[in-house]
Design an enzyme around this catalytic site. Structure first.
Site, PDB file in Angstrom:
ATOM      1  CB  CYS A 253      -0.905   0.001   1.222  1.00 48.13           C
ATOM      2  SG  CYS A 253      -2.109  -1.314   1.167  1.00 48.13           S
TER       3      CYS A 253
HETATM    4  N1  LIG Z   1      -2.901  -5.571   2.349  1.00 45.83           N
HETATM    5  C1  LIG Z   1      -3.272  -4.445   2.926  1.00 45.83           C
HETATM    6  O1  LIG Z   1      -2.835  -4.113   4.020  1.00 45.83           O
HETATM    7  C2  LIG Z   1      -4.275  -3.519   2.264  1.00 45.83           C
HETATM    8  C3  LIG Z   1      -4.914  -2.554   3.060  1.00 45.83           C
HETATM    9  C4  LIG Z   1      -5.839  -1.717   2.469  1.00 45.83           C
HETATM   10  C5  LIG Z   1      -6.090  -1.823   1.103  1.00 45.83           C
HETATM   11  N2  LIG Z   1      -5.440  -2.744   0.339  1.00 45.83           N
HETATM   12  C6  LIG Z   1      -5.774  -2.820  -1.071  1.00 45.83           C
HETATM   13  O2  LIG Z   1      -6.658  -3.915  -1.263  1.00 45.83           O
HETATM   14  C7  LIG Z   1      -6.417  -4.543  -2.521  1.00 45.83           C
HETATM   15  C8  LIG Z   1      -6.113  -6.014  -2.326  1.00 45.83           C
HETATM   16  O3  LIG Z   1      -4.914  -6.137  -1.599  1.00 45.83           O
HETATM   17  P1  LIG Z   1      -4.482  -7.478  -0.840  1.00 45.83           P
HETATM   18  O4  LIG Z   1      -3.363  -7.097   0.063  1.00 45.83           O
HETATM   19  O5  LIG Z   1      -5.669  -8.181  -0.271  1.00 45.83           O
HETATM   20  O6  LIG Z   1      -3.916  -8.341  -2.059  1.00 45.83           O
HETATM   21  P2  LIG Z   1      -3.490  -9.878  -2.006  1.00 45.83           P
HETATM   22  O7  LIG Z   1      -2.446 -10.048  -3.041  1.00 45.83           O
HETATM   23  O8  LIG Z   1      -3.224 -10.298  -0.589  1.00 45.83           O
HETATM   24  O9  LIG Z   1      -4.802 -10.657  -2.450  1.00 45.83           O
HETATM   25  C9  LIG Z   1      -5.393 -10.515  -3.676  1.00 45.83           C
HETATM   26  C10 LIG Z   1      -6.059 -11.818  -4.051  1.00 45.83           C
HETATM   27  O10 LIG Z   1      -6.799 -11.587  -5.241  1.00 45.83           O
HETATM   28  C11 LIG Z   1      -6.684 -12.739  -6.056  1.00 45.83           C
HETATM   29  N3  LIG Z   1      -7.024 -12.319  -7.417  1.00 45.83           N
HETATM   30  C12 LIG Z   1      -6.332 -11.550  -8.276  1.00 45.83           C
HETATM   31  N4  LIG Z   1      -7.038 -11.350  -9.409  1.00 45.83           N
HETATM   32  C13 LIG Z   1      -8.208 -12.014  -9.261  1.00 45.83           C
HETATM   33  C14 LIG Z   1      -9.356 -12.183 -10.074  1.00 45.83           C
HETATM   34  N5  LIG Z   1      -9.471 -11.621 -11.258  1.00 45.83           N
HETATM   35  N6  LIG Z   1     -10.342 -12.940  -9.598  1.00 45.83           N
HETATM   36  C15 LIG Z   1     -10.262 -13.521  -8.392  1.00 45.83           C
HETATM   37  N7  LIG Z   1      -9.222 -13.388  -7.566  1.00 45.83           N
HETATM   38  C16 LIG Z   1      -8.201 -12.633  -7.996  1.00 45.83           C
HETATM   39  C17 LIG Z   1      -5.260 -13.206  -5.834  1.00 45.83           C
HETATM   40  O11 LIG Z   1      -5.114 -14.572  -6.169  1.00 45.83           O
HETATM   41  C18 LIG Z   1      -5.096 -12.951  -4.342  1.00 45.83           C
HETATM   42  O12 LIG Z   1      -5.470 -14.087  -3.562  1.00 45.83           O
HETATM   43  C19 LIG Z   1      -5.312  -3.733  -3.167  1.00 45.83           C
HETATM   44  O13 LIG Z   1      -5.872  -2.734  -3.960  1.00 45.83           O
HETATM   45  C20 LIG Z   1      -4.612  -3.108  -1.985  1.00 45.83           C
HETATM   46  O14 LIG Z   1      -3.938  -1.910  -2.335  1.00 45.83           O
HETATM   47  C21 LIG Z   1      -4.546  -3.610   0.912  1.00 45.83           C
END
Ligand SMILES: NC(=O)c1ccc[n+]([C@@H]2O[C@H](COP(=O)([O-])OP(=O)(O)OC[C@H]3O[C@@H](n4cnc5c(N)ncnc54)[C@H](O)[C@@H]3O)[C@@H](O)[C@H]2O)c1
Length: 436
Positions: free
Chosen positions: A273
């Site tokens: 992030c």
């Molecule tokens: N990790 C954090 O602390 C956090 C906090 C706030 C916001 N975010 C935001 O949230 C979003 C997700 O982040 P995250 O950390 O959960 O990512 P992550 O990589 O942990 O998880 C994403 C998941 O999505 C799956 N995926 C990707 N494309 C897909 C599709 N088309 N269909 C189904 N599944 C799919 C992946 O296999 C993975 O399991 C990002 O935009 C991130 O910036 C993250």
């Protein structure tokens, strides 16, 4: 009609919820909706992740195995790769990654693939919410047209909103249910429905006038953090020149009960992030003929921190008539932050790669990360025993995991470079611990 029906189904917890992306964000969210009484499909296109979740194995520090087992047992949570469940869904929430390309431009291909999956199965009466962090305009300029192309009428039979995810993985004080939700719908009906949904799992929902405001609010939060960390990092550099401990300065400033918020220096910015999201805004602004100066300056300072840590280690060894080339370095922590095993964008990896490049013998300990690859070499985590701590020419604390015994570490290791302030307050002989 559609709105009233959805209100009723959400109120009775009969609405079928699908959460796309079962990562650090999507999994805790899906489980929270399941705990609130909804039947939730956790969609992910990674079959291994789906299989692990189905077998009750959680990869998230925010979803204990017991909670996962409970919602699986109750048949309220089902991890799946079968996107046909979207047809039966009343609510679809998109939580897929939003990384940067090598050029540092936004890569919203994951969001678009997921949104196309949803739009292809659109049926009237669905509430669709994007939670992935993204640049202002994504929801209305990119997602909405996908649904309009399928004759969806927004605010009438399609309800579309943006609601940023704000989870802080492994934060014991603030879990999904403790963090207020910001919600911005394309129409007032969209905002109302999305708010109603989130009120089922969180106490506070803050409605804003559009998805763009909600998209920007999230970016402001993360730019704020990024810039303030950069300021703390620059303060550390300045304090070193003045031979003053920066943490003592920050502690003193923190006693002001208003108008000040403490941020701390560290080895650089990591994770999915803080280092990434500001560039989503900078990119969008450049398209609008504006250079986001704070964002670029903060990035420049934060990105220089791994080199600065290598310099600290080199200088500390030099003081002891040792050179980095051939020195044994034991790194404590490689994850990007305390209490998690996430190494994405972790500055610790960059520090280790640079130490290796300069000829150091590098080993690492991290209770959450069993193995890493550095410059094509695989390294396995080791246990920081007294023997290994004592044998290292320098121990570098890169992630302040709670499992490390800092008192023992400073007692046993001949030299410690502490980039996290983890040894702050420990009684140590002068010159033995170098703190960033
Ligand atoms: N990790 C954090 O602390 C956090 C906090 C706030 C916001 N975010 C935001 O949230 C979003 C997700 O982040 P995250 O950390 O959960 O990512 P992550 O990589 O942990 O998880 C994403 C998941 O999505 C799956 N995926 C990707 N494309 C897909 C599709 N088309 N269909 C189904 N599944 C799919 C992946 O296999 C993975 O399991 C990002 O935009 C991130 O910036 C993250």
């Amino acid at each position: 009609m559609s709105e009233a029906r959805l209100v009723e189904r959400i109120g009775r917890r009969e609405a079928r919820v699908s959460v796309i992306g079962q990562g650090y964000v999507g999994l805790p969210l899906a489980v929270e909706f399941a705990r609130a009484g909804f039947v939730v499909s956790g969609l992910d296109n990674d079959p291994e992740r789906v299989a692990a979740l189905g077998a009750g194995r959680s990869h998230s520090p925010d979803v204990p195995a017991d909670d996962l087992a409970a919602v699986l047992r109750a048949h309220r949570y089902e991890p799946t790769s079968d996107f046909s469940v979207l047809r039966q869904s009343d609510v679809v929430i998109i939580c897929v990654p939003t990384p940067l390309r090598k050029s540092k431009d936004p890569d919203i291909s994951f969001v678009m693939v997921a949104a196309e999956q949803v739009a292809a199965r659109f049926r009237p009466g669905q509430l669709v919410i994007l939670e992935s962090t993204t640049y202002p305009g994504t929801t209305e300029e990119l997602l909405l047209p996908l649904f309009k192309a399928r004759q969806a009428r927004v605010g009438v039979d399609l309800f579309l909103a943006f609601s940023p995810e704000r989870i802080d993985p492994a934060n014991a004080s603030f879990k999904v249910r403790d963090i207020p939700k910001v919600v911005g719908g394309v129409t007032p009906q969209c905002t109302r429905l999305a708010s109603l949904l989130y009120r089922a799992i969180v106490a506070d929902v803050f409605e804003v006038s559009s998805p763009t405001v909600a998209e920007l609010a999230k970016l402001y939060e993360n730019v704020f953090r990024n810039v303030n960390i950069a300021l703390a990092n620059e303060f550390a550099l300045m304090c070193r020149r003045l031979n003053v401990g920066v943490r003592e300065v920050i502690d003193a400033a923190s006693t002001k009960p208003f108008g000040f918020l403490p941020f701390y220096p560290g080895p650089g910015i990591g994770g999915h992030c803080i280092a990434v999201d500001p560039f989503y805004l900078a990119w969008k602004m450049r398209l609008n003929g504006y250079e986001a100066r704070f964002i670029h300056l903060a990035d420049e300072i934060n990105r220089a921190m791994p080199d600065y840590v290598v310099e600290l280690v080199t200088d500390a060894l030099n003081q002891r008539r040792r050179c980095l080339n051939g020195a044994t370095i034991l790194a404590l922590g490689v994850a990007y932050k305390r209490g998690v095993g996430d190494t994405r964008e972790s500055p610790a990896l960059e520090v280790l790669a640079k130490l290796l490049e300069r000829g150091a013998e590098v080993g690492y300990a991290d209770p959450y990360v069993p193995e890493i690859t550095l410059g094509g070499r695989r390294l396995k985590a080791i246990e920081p025993t007294d023997e290994l701590l004592a044998a290292a020419d320098c121990v570098v604390i890169l992630t302040d995991h709670p499992q490390f015994e800092y008192r023992r570490i400073v007692e046993v290791a001949p030299l410690v470079v502490d980039t996290r302030g983890a040894t702050h307050g420990q009684p140590v002989p002068a010159g033995h611990v170098v703190t960033l």
